[in-house]
Design an enzyme around this catalytic site. Structure first.
Site, mmCIF file in Angstrom:
data_model
loop_
_atom_site.group_PDB
_atom_site.id
_atom_site.type_symbol
_atom_site.label_atom_id
_atom_site.label_comp_id
_atom_site.label_asym_id
_atom_site.label_seq_id
_atom_site.Cartn_x
_atom_site.Cartn_y
_atom_site.Cartn_z
ATOM 1 N N TYR A 135 0.820 -1.213 0.000
ATOM 2 C CA TYR A 135 0.000 0.000 0.000
ATOM 3 C C TYR A 135 0.853 1.262 0.000
ATOM 4 O O TYR A 135 0.452 2.286 -0.543
ATOM 5 C CB TYR A 135 -0.900 0.038 1.242
ATOM 6 C CG TYR A 135 -2.247 -0.597 1.081
ATOM 7 C CD1 TYR A 135 -2.375 -1.915 0.660
ATOM 8 C CD2 TYR A 135 -3.406 0.115 1.369
ATOM 9 C CE1 TYR A 135 -3.612 -2.499 0.531
ATOM 10 C CE2 TYR A 135 -4.651 -0.464 1.251
ATOM 11 C CZ TYR A 135 -4.743 -1.769 0.830
ATOM 12 O OH TYR A 135 -5.980 -2.343 0.716
ATOM 13 N N LYS A 190 2.707 -15.228 2.881
ATOM 14 C CA LYS A 190 2.899 -15.913 1.596
ATOM 15 C C LYS A 190 4.405 -16.166 1.478
ATOM 16 O O LYS A 190 5.056 -15.803 0.491
ATOM 17 C CB LYS A 190 2.349 -15.033 0.450
ATOM 18 C CG LYS A 190 2.265 -15.729 -0.899
ATOM 19 C CD LYS A 190 1.172 -16.781 -1.017
ATOM 20 C CE LYS A 190 1.332 -17.561 -2.308
ATOM 21 N NZ LYS A 190 0.348 -18.672 -2.445
ATOM 22 N N ASP A 222 -3.541 -18.097 0.949
ATOM 23 C CA ASP A 222 -4.545 -18.795 0.130
ATOM 24 C C ASP A 222 -5.282 -19.837 0.971
ATOM 25 O O ASP A 222 -6.509 -19.943 0.941
ATOM 26 C CB ASP A 222 -3.921 -19.403 -1.149
ATOM 27 C CG ASP A 222 -2.594 -20.096 -0.916
ATOM 28 O OD1 ASP A 222 -2.087 -20.095 0.234
ATOM 29 O OD2 ASP A 222 -2.049 -20.671 -1.883
ATOM 30 N N ASP A 246 -6.777 -6.617 4.286
ATOM 31 C CA ASP A 246 -7.901 -5.954 3.610
ATOM 32 C C ASP A 246 -8.844 -7.000 3.029
ATOM 33 O O ASP A 246 -10.060 -6.968 3.234
ATOM 34 C CB ASP A 246 -7.354 -5.045 2.498
ATOM 35 C CG ASP A 246 -8.466 -4.348 1.722
ATOM 36 O OD1 ASP A 246 -9.410 -3.855 2.363
ATOM 37 O OD2 ASP A 246 -8.390 -4.317 0.482
ATOM 38 N N ASP A 250 -12.793 -8.459 4.608
ATOM 39 C CA ASP A 250 -14.075 -8.442 3.873
ATOM 40 C C ASP A 250 -14.656 -9.851 3.803
ATOM 41 O O ASP A 250 -15.871 -10.046 3.938
ATOM 42 C CB ASP A 250 -13.881 -7.917 2.439
ATOM 43 C CG ASP A 250 -14.306 -6.447 2.286
ATOM 44 O OD1 ASP A 250 -14.042 -5.657 3.220
ATOM 45 O OD2 ASP A 250 -14.889 -6.094 1.243
HETATM 46 C C1 IPM Z 1 -10.625 -0.550 3.819
HETATM 47 C C2 IPM Z 1 -10.676 0.000 2.404
HETATM 48 C C3 IPM Z 1 -9.434 0.833 2.116
HETATM 49 C C4 IPM Z 1 -8.232 -0.111 2.174
HETATM 50 C C5 IPM Z 1 -9.415 1.627 0.804
HETATM 51 C C6 IPM Z 1 -10.643 2.462 0.611
HETATM 52 C C7 IPM Z 1 -8.195 2.501 0.734
HETATM 53 O O1 IPM Z 1 -10.849 -1.032 1.475
HETATM 54 O O2 IPM Z 1 -10.559 0.256 4.762
HETATM 55 O O3 IPM Z 1 -10.692 -1.765 3.987
HETATM 56 O O4 IPM Z 1 -7.917 -0.791 1.193
HETATM 57 O O5 IPM Z 1 -7.594 -0.143 3.219
HETATM 58 MN MN MN Z 2 -11.260 -2.960 2.407
#
Ligand code: IPM
Ligand code: MN
Ligand code: NAD
Length: 356
Positions: A135, A190, A222, A246, A250
């Site tokens: 990042y 990884k 993975d 990240d 999710d």
């Molecule tokens: C998160 C988001 C951010 C990230 C983006 C919007 C920069 O996806 O907070 O999870 O990738 O960290």
């Molecule tokens: Mn995110």
């Protein structure tokens, strides 16, 4: 106690409004100041993170953040895109430790796409390193390739990198968090392919020597992605880098029923923090009054606990959220047969009522 309130874009304004109402209902004396951030700040001031917004965040005891971003900004130069605001805040405030707890409330077992027995009773904590990795690594950019498969062609590149102190400090955070839970850390890497993550694994192993009471396991990312949906309850604390964290967080959100349920806390070395839902600005549902505000309300509870030293108030909010779910109220993302479908504001109002 000073809170900087940064609603941002899309559903950000809708969900933060509900969290603010919940905070106001606590009868604690907060000073809350709101500022523009993301696309909203770009429209008004030509920059997604104006100096005044950054200063407000730096001077506050805590930041309550909504979300930033909209497809309409995708063509802007990268430094002007809304997402740079949240990345800039994380970097400038040194918010290296991101806590994303995935808890499946009993009432929402049926809301997930996964089988009830896989997720019921789930309580795991993903700790994502937040200021390093690909990042932020330099160099990055575009150029003409001088080697590789297509010399002379246009190419783009980013740099994945971690320094030893960056890995050490997030490893300490993970082991200390595990001590207060079930004493198990899964470090996700990884290492079989990437030098950065072989180093990550070596450094985490070294730090682990100071925590003999905590079990450490290593897992490739993975496999971790697969195990998270196969048998998520086998995890306790998961620690990983910025990008893997990240993606995995999710994925973990669906174990709780919805991405609209996953709060987060991003802390620096001084326990100053930024609190935001793990989801984004959801342009597809923005302005409809249907977004789930609970991830943001639960983030406000984390703020009270971690940055404002008000653990009882945090407990009260979490108890109120559980009460509202027990009453059967559901925004569309967690709605199922036999429950009552409500909008963003009704959900917020119900939490406020349950607090009283
Ligand atoms: C998160 C988001 C951010 C990230 C983006 C919007 C920069 O996806 O907070 O999870 O990738 O960290
Ligand atoms: Mn995110
Ligand atoms: P998203 O998280 O915004 O949305 C993904 C899906 O989940 C959408 O279908 C959305 O409707 C749904 N969703 C998200 N939050 C919800 C909620 N509270 N209630 C109900 N449904 C919800 O991810 P995306 O669509 O990939 O990204 C949209 C924008 O948000 C992009 O510009 C992205 O960069 C940005 N983003 C910002 C942050 C942040 O500010 N920290 C985090 C993630 C994405």
């Amino acid at each position: 106690m000073k809170i900087a309130v940064l609603p941002g874009d899309g559903i950000g304004t809708e969900i933060v409004a509900e969290a603010v109402k919940v905070l106001q209902a606590l009868d604690l004396s907060f000073e809350m100041e709101t500022a523009l951030v993301g696309g909203a700040a770009y429209e008004a001031h030509g920059h997604p993170l104006p100096e005044a917004t950054l200063q407000l965040a730096q001077q506050a005891d805590a930041v309550l953040f909504g979300a930033v971003g909209d497809w309409k900004y995708d063509k802007l130069d990268r430094p002007l895109r809304p997402e740079q605001a949240i990345l800039g805040l994380r970097k400038h405030l040194g918010l290296f430790a991101n806590f994303r707890p995935a808890i499946c409330y009993p009432e929402l077992v049926g809301a997930s796409t996964l089988k009830p027995e896989v997720i019921s009773g789930l309580d795991i904590l993903i700790i994502r390193e937040l200021t390093g990795d690909i990042y932020f690594g330099q160099p990055r950019g575009r150029r003409t390739a001088i080697d590789g498969h297509f010399p002379g062609a246009d190419e783009a590149f980013d740099t994945m990198r971690y320094s030893k102190p960056e890995i050490e400090r997030i490893a300490h955070v993970a082991f200390q968090a595990a001590r207060k839970r079930h004493k198990k850390v899964t470090s996700v890497d990884k290492a079989n392919v990437l030098e950065t993550f072989q180093f990550w694994k070596d450094v985490v192993t070294e730090v682990h020597a100071q925590y003999p009471d905590v079990e450490l396991e290593h897992m490739y990312v993975d496999n971790a992605a697969m195990q998270l949906v196969r048998a998520p309850k086998k995890f306790d604390v998961v620690v990983t880098g910025n990008m893997f964290g990240d993606i995995l967080s999710d994925e973990a959100s669906m174990l709780t029923g919805s991405i609209g349920m996953l709060p987060s806390a991003s802390l620096n070395a001084k326990n100053q923090g930024l609190y935001e839902p793990s989801h984004g600005s959801a342009p597809d549902i923005a302005g409809q009054g249907v977004a789930n505000p609970l991830a943001t309300i639960l983030s406000a509870a984390m703020m009270l606990r971690f940055s404002l030293n008000q653990p009882e108030a945090a407990d009260r909010i979490e108890t109120a959220v559980k009460a509202v779910l027990a009453q059967g109220l559901r925004t569309p993302d967690i709605h199922s047969e036999g429950t009552t479908r409500v909008g963003t504001a009704e959900m917020g109002a119900a939490v406020v009522k349950a607090l009283r």
